[in-house]
Scaffold this active site. Sequence first.
Site, PDB file in Angstrom:
ATOM      1  N   LYS A 191       0.834  -1.202   0.000  1.00 17.93           N
ATOM      2  CA  LYS A 191       0.000   0.000   0.000  1.00 17.93           C
ATOM      3  C   LYS A 191       0.868   1.250   0.000  1.00 17.93           C
ATOM      4  CE  LYS A 191      -3.678  -0.528   2.494  1.00 17.93           C
ATOM      5  NZ  LYS A 191      -4.420  -0.685   3.774  1.00 17.93           N
ATOM      6  N   GLY A 195      -8.397  -6.795   3.944  1.00 15.37           N
ATOM      7  CA  GLY A 195      -9.214  -6.762   5.146  1.00 15.37           C
ATOM      8  C   GLY A 195      -8.674  -7.581   6.301  1.00 15.37           C
ATOM      9  N   MET A 202      -5.929  -7.000   8.190  1.00 18.02           N
ATOM     10  CA  MET A 202      -5.352  -6.262   9.311  1.00 18.02           C
ATOM     11  C   MET A 202      -6.149  -5.001   9.550  1.00 18.02           C
ATOM     12  SD  MET A 202      -1.412  -7.200   9.017  1.00 18.02           S
ATOM     13  CE  MET A 202      -1.258  -6.347   7.500  1.00 18.02           C
ATOM     14  N   ARG A 221      -3.337  -1.311  -6.393  1.00 16.41           N
ATOM     15  CA  ARG A 221      -2.437  -2.463  -6.383  1.00 16.41           C
ATOM     16  C   ARG A 221      -2.793  -3.330  -7.588  1.00 16.41           C
ATOM     17  NH1 ARG A 221      -5.313  -4.519  -0.988  1.00 16.41           N
ATOM     18  NH2 ARG A 221      -7.379  -4.502  -1.882  1.00 16.41           N
ATOM     19  N   HIS A 255     -15.970  -8.156   0.915  1.00 14.22           N
ATOM     20  CA  HIS A 255     -15.019  -9.059   1.573  1.00 14.22           C
ATOM     21  C   HIS A 255     -15.186 -10.487   1.055  1.00 14.22           C
ATOM     22  CE1 HIS A 255     -13.777 -11.839   4.814  1.00 14.22           C
ATOM     23  NE2 HIS A 255     -12.762 -10.998   4.920  1.00 14.22           N
ATOM     24  N   ARG A 271       6.533 -50.400 -13.456  1.00 14.30           N
ATOM     25  CA  ARG A 271       7.161 -50.761 -12.189  1.00 14.30           C
ATOM     26  C   ARG A 271       6.774 -52.184 -11.819  1.00 14.30           C
ATOM     27  NH1 ARG A 271       5.528 -47.568  -6.883  1.00 14.30           N
ATOM     28  NH2 ARG A 271       3.617 -48.779  -7.108  1.00 14.30           N
ATOM     29  N   TYR A 282      12.241 -35.368 -16.815  1.00 13.37           N
ATOM     30  CA  TYR A 282      10.774 -35.325 -16.922  1.00 13.37           C
ATOM     31  C   TYR A 282      10.116 -35.399 -15.542  1.00 13.37           C
ATOM     32  CZ  TYR A 282      10.702 -40.377 -16.071  1.00 13.37           C
ATOM     33  OH  TYR A 282      10.847 -41.611 -15.510  1.00 13.37           O
TER      34      TYR A 282
HETATM   35  N1  LIG Z   1      -7.032   9.127   4.457  1.00 13.80           N
HETATM   36  C1  LIG Z   1      -8.167   8.550   4.102  1.00 13.80           C
HETATM   37  N2  LIG Z   1      -9.210   9.264   3.705  1.00 13.80           N
HETATM   38  C2  LIG Z   1     -10.354   8.666   3.344  1.00 13.80           C
HETATM   39  N3  LIG Z   1     -10.558   7.345   3.329  1.00 13.80           N
HETATM   40  C3  LIG Z   1      -9.542   6.587   3.700  1.00 13.80           C
HETATM   41  C4  LIG Z   1      -8.304   7.129   4.114  1.00 13.80           C
HETATM   42  N4  LIG Z   1      -7.483   6.121   4.448  1.00 13.80           N
HETATM   43  C5  LIG Z   1      -8.187   4.987   4.240  1.00 13.80           C
HETATM   44  N5  LIG Z   1      -9.409   5.252   3.785  1.00 13.80           N
HETATM   45  C6  LIG Z   1     -10.422   4.256   3.398  1.00 13.80           C
HETATM   46  O1  LIG Z   1     -10.690   3.444   4.492  1.00 13.80           O
HETATM   47  C7  LIG Z   1     -10.877   2.098   4.091  1.00 13.80           C
HETATM   48  C8  LIG Z   1      -9.947   1.172   4.852  1.00 13.80           C
HETATM   49  O2  LIG Z   1      -8.613   1.493   4.579  1.00 13.80           O
HETATM   50  P1  LIG Z   1      -7.456   0.538   4.102  1.00 13.80           P
HETATM   51  O3  LIG Z   1      -7.272   0.609   2.651  1.00 13.80           O
HETATM   52  O4  LIG Z   1      -6.292   0.920   4.922  1.00 13.80           O
HETATM   53  O5  LIG Z   1      -7.881  -0.921   4.545  1.00 13.80           O
HETATM   54  P2  LIG Z   1      -8.726  -2.004   3.755  1.00 13.80           P
HETATM   55  O6  LIG Z   1      -9.143  -1.459   2.441  1.00 13.80           O
HETATM   56  O7  LIG Z   1      -9.776  -2.446   4.690  1.00 13.80           O
HETATM   57  O8  LIG Z   1      -7.719  -3.173   3.555  1.00 13.80           O
HETATM   58  P3  LIG Z   1      -6.480  -3.319   2.559  1.00 13.80           P
HETATM   59  O9  LIG Z   1      -5.304  -3.300   3.454  1.00 13.80           O
HETATM   60  O10 LIG Z   1      -6.657  -4.607   1.897  1.00 13.80           O
HETATM   61  O11 LIG Z   1      -6.510  -2.173   1.618  1.00 13.80           O
HETATM   62  C9  LIG Z   1     -10.629   2.060   2.623  1.00 13.80           C
HETATM   63  O12 LIG Z   1     -11.857   2.067   1.944  1.00 13.80           O
HETATM   64  C10 LIG Z   1      -9.865   3.311   2.352  1.00 13.80           C
HETATM   65  O13 LIG Z   1     -10.067   3.783   1.050  1.00 13.80           O
HETATM   66 MG   LIG Z   2      -7.774  -0.739   1.126  1.00 14.82          MG
END
Ligand SMILES: Nc1ncnc2c1ncn2[C@@H]1O[C@H](COP(=O)(O)OP(=O)(O)OP(=O)(O)O)[C@@H](O)[C@H]1O
Ligand SMILES: [Mg+2]
Length: 872
Positions: free
Chosen positions: A22, A97, A99, A329, A445, A619, A844
């Site tokens: 990320k 999702g 962590m 990603r 999810h 065999r 093989y």
């Molecule tokens: N600074 C921010 N402003 C607005 N929304 C945010 C911000 N940071 C994170 N989010 C949103 O919060 C949600 C959770 O964030 P995050 O991407 O970290 O975790 P995730 O999507 O649950 O898991 P993954 O690690 O697989 O991306 C996401 O939908 C993300 O776009």
């Molecule tokens: Mg995310």
Amino acid sequence: MPKFVYDFTEGNKDLRDLLGGKGANLAEMTNLGLPVPPGFTITTEACRTYLADRTVPAEEIATHLAKLEATMGKRLGDAEDPLLVSVRSGARFSMPGMMETVLNIGLNDDSVLGLAAQSGNERFAWDSYRRLIQMFGKTVLGIDGERFEEALEELKAGRQDLDLDAADFRRLVDVYKEIVKQERDREFPGDPREQMELAIRAVFDSWHAPRAVLYRRQERIPDDLGTAVNVVAMVFGNLGMDSGTGVAFTRDPATGQRGVYGDYLQNAQGEDVVAGIRNTIPLQELERIDPTSHHELLDIMARLEGHYRDLCDIEFTIERGKLWMLQTRVGKRTAAAAFRIAVQLVDEGLIGIDEAVLRCTGQQLAQLMFPRFTEGAANTLLTTGMNASPGAAVGQAVFSSERAVELAARGEAVILVRRETNPDDLAGMIAARGVLTSRGGKTSHAAVVARGMGKTCVCGAEELEVDTKGRRFTVNGTVVEEGDVISIDGTSGAVYLGEVPVVPSPVVEYFEGEEPAGELVAAVHRIMTHADESRRLAVRANADNPEDAARARRFGAQGIGLCRTEHMFLGDRRQLVEDLILAENPRERQSALDALEPLQKADFAGIFAAMTGLPVTIRLIDPPLHEFLPDLVDLSVKVATGAGTEKDERLLAAVKRLHEQNPMLGLRGVRLGLVIPGLFAMQVRAIAQAAREAGKARAEIMIPLVGAVQELESVRDEALKILDEVGVHALIGTMIEVPRAALTAGQIAEAAQFFSFGTNDLTQMTWGFSRDDVEASFFGKYLDLGIFGVSPFETLDRDGVGRLMRIAVAEGRATRPDLKLGICGEHGGDPDSVRLCHEIGLDYVSCSPFRVPVARLEAGRAALAGAESDTR
Ligand SMILES: Nc1ncnc2c1ncn2[C@@H]1O[C@H](COP(=O)(O)OP(=O)(O)OP(=O)(O)O)[C@@H](O)[C@H]1O
Ligand SMILES: [Mg+2]
């Protein structure tokens, strides 16, 4: 001291090890000039340090925060005009999702007022505050999320969340604070910096959360990498109907269809979309709602795809008409999408065909070979949801993860039915044949995780009313209770009552010889063709009868690497085998063998016919003799009760005489051939005669379980004499399945023209445990303890068994440079093991007929991956 914190402007996509996926990609997008909110990444190295000694690089974080505040012109949690941030996990490998993430950090009783005043939107400010307490309470303080959910449901009293106003959320904040106090005996921390530090620690700690550990094991991600933490300035999708949040893919990750694909939710914050809390709208509708942002988004997606040269998934937020990119990603995809997209990208000139082959795995090919439901089956169509992850799954409906695990452990097929899934459902999803949800889109999810696991999934089947407590669902008047069988089609999204019969996949039909038709099969054809052109390993099949041999050949097998002969001694031939074992003098023995010989010859003739022109390794008989005799207990009872004949009594004596404590380590393989005169000779003569009559047969005679060259020599000499008498040529070689054979391979090669690694036995004997006995009893524990990441019977143990193989290859070839080398254990069809076989220089691999295409693809990938690293 290493640098522990990187600003987004300092990183790039190649720093995934250090910044996590990320963080590296947020930096990459920042450097591409895309609209990414500013922020910084605390490295995975900092995480590893923290997990060792609980310290965080506080000073460096403070410096970067100060810089962020300067950029934004706001101070974190300021009472007048607060800067808010998110604290987000992000490991080297994406773990959707798995962590933790906390949004809206910096809000407290003062700054919430400042936020309301600055935004002119009180509802938004209080909504953001309650979300902070909820996420912080759950993630950082470890309070059961249900407590907050229930409080929210109670407050809603049947209303939609869009119907709630500022006063409602303000009340909710009080309730949430009270929950924190009750559950943790402390106040919700109002100090913004303390909030941030606690959240950072919680993200680091979440690396060891049970569901993250389970996910890593499932996906074979190493346990010691740690996660990075991203601190990102908040942007807000919950500021009104001109704001919103969404997720999107640059192509359809389920089918590989060209064209963007995504879900959007107005007036909502990040995780609402993924959690499936409200039903999302398709991305196309954004064009109507906010054409400018929509246009910019499509532009960015096209750029990202060109830049990463692959399908990307993204998270974005629109704040009052301004688009912000929050994540990208290289996206997960189904097996079908992987093949289609790889070939599309070749045609679009983004990647070469070598790279396309490297992007399609044998595992994915294996998934495409699953059967599908019969069309026009008479089953009731209950409803149709979204086709989130393909395949045809049939099983009993169950409504909780626990129940799914429980029934699956008893060998039952189950379908996990949920309103929506969350990371706690992971164990149930693994246990289930398929997953069905009533809410959430293709990016929910359930969909994302199921696709990653290659598990059939239908999601967002809105007509389902799922009653988790009552363990039933209702759909259009039909009630389906726990235990009722349903069938779900992840390719079409259909949900049927009862068991729908299945048909073979089009990919299998193609392998069976049909002309490639349709985009998917055409893509598989191109990938397979190039894999075949690239590979150095030949692929053979393990086949014991003409039907399997013929199928294997259609699937591309270049011969038979293992034809077992033991089954040829069963059925109505038992009688003859019993006679052989009970023979009291050479004449009786010979007459039993003489009776077996023509039958054996006919067995081989059929196989040679199916494999004309190709090598067939046969065999000689391997298992201990008692396996061909009646069961000791049954026979004892029969004799003891006087129901037995005179022959039964002799049989019983033979069974007792042949009984062994450890049959696996007993009188079997070559030992048997040396102890029972004439047995191997009969088999060799049958092979030779069948080969002579078949014409273009290329027989290879394989002696099992050899541990010393002397064993092999005496069998070989006898065999050569017979071959000479019959007047055919055949190679004579041995299995390498006893560690001593591997260690004395230089000697054994004096008497062997080929080696075939019997890695099932070699693994058992190297580790000293028997697969049949121990897999169920302690492998789970061993996997938990990390003693192995995967069962050594599934994937070759590189360090131990792999080392024995290397020794045998080197020393065998030193003795006999033209020694042929192959593998015939079940590992021959396992992707990682095929790669090892390529690396150590085998000629093989041999595997079951159905795995032949998988092995062909993996052999091609191994060669291409090797070529890639050679040029580096
Ligand atoms: N600074 C921010 N402003 C607005 N929304 C945010 C911000 N940071 C994170 N989010 C949103 O919060 C949600 C959770 O964030 P995050 O991407 O970290 O975790 P995730 O999507 O649950 O898991 P993954 O690690 O697989 O991306 C996401 O939908 C993300 O776009
Ligand atoms: Mg995310």
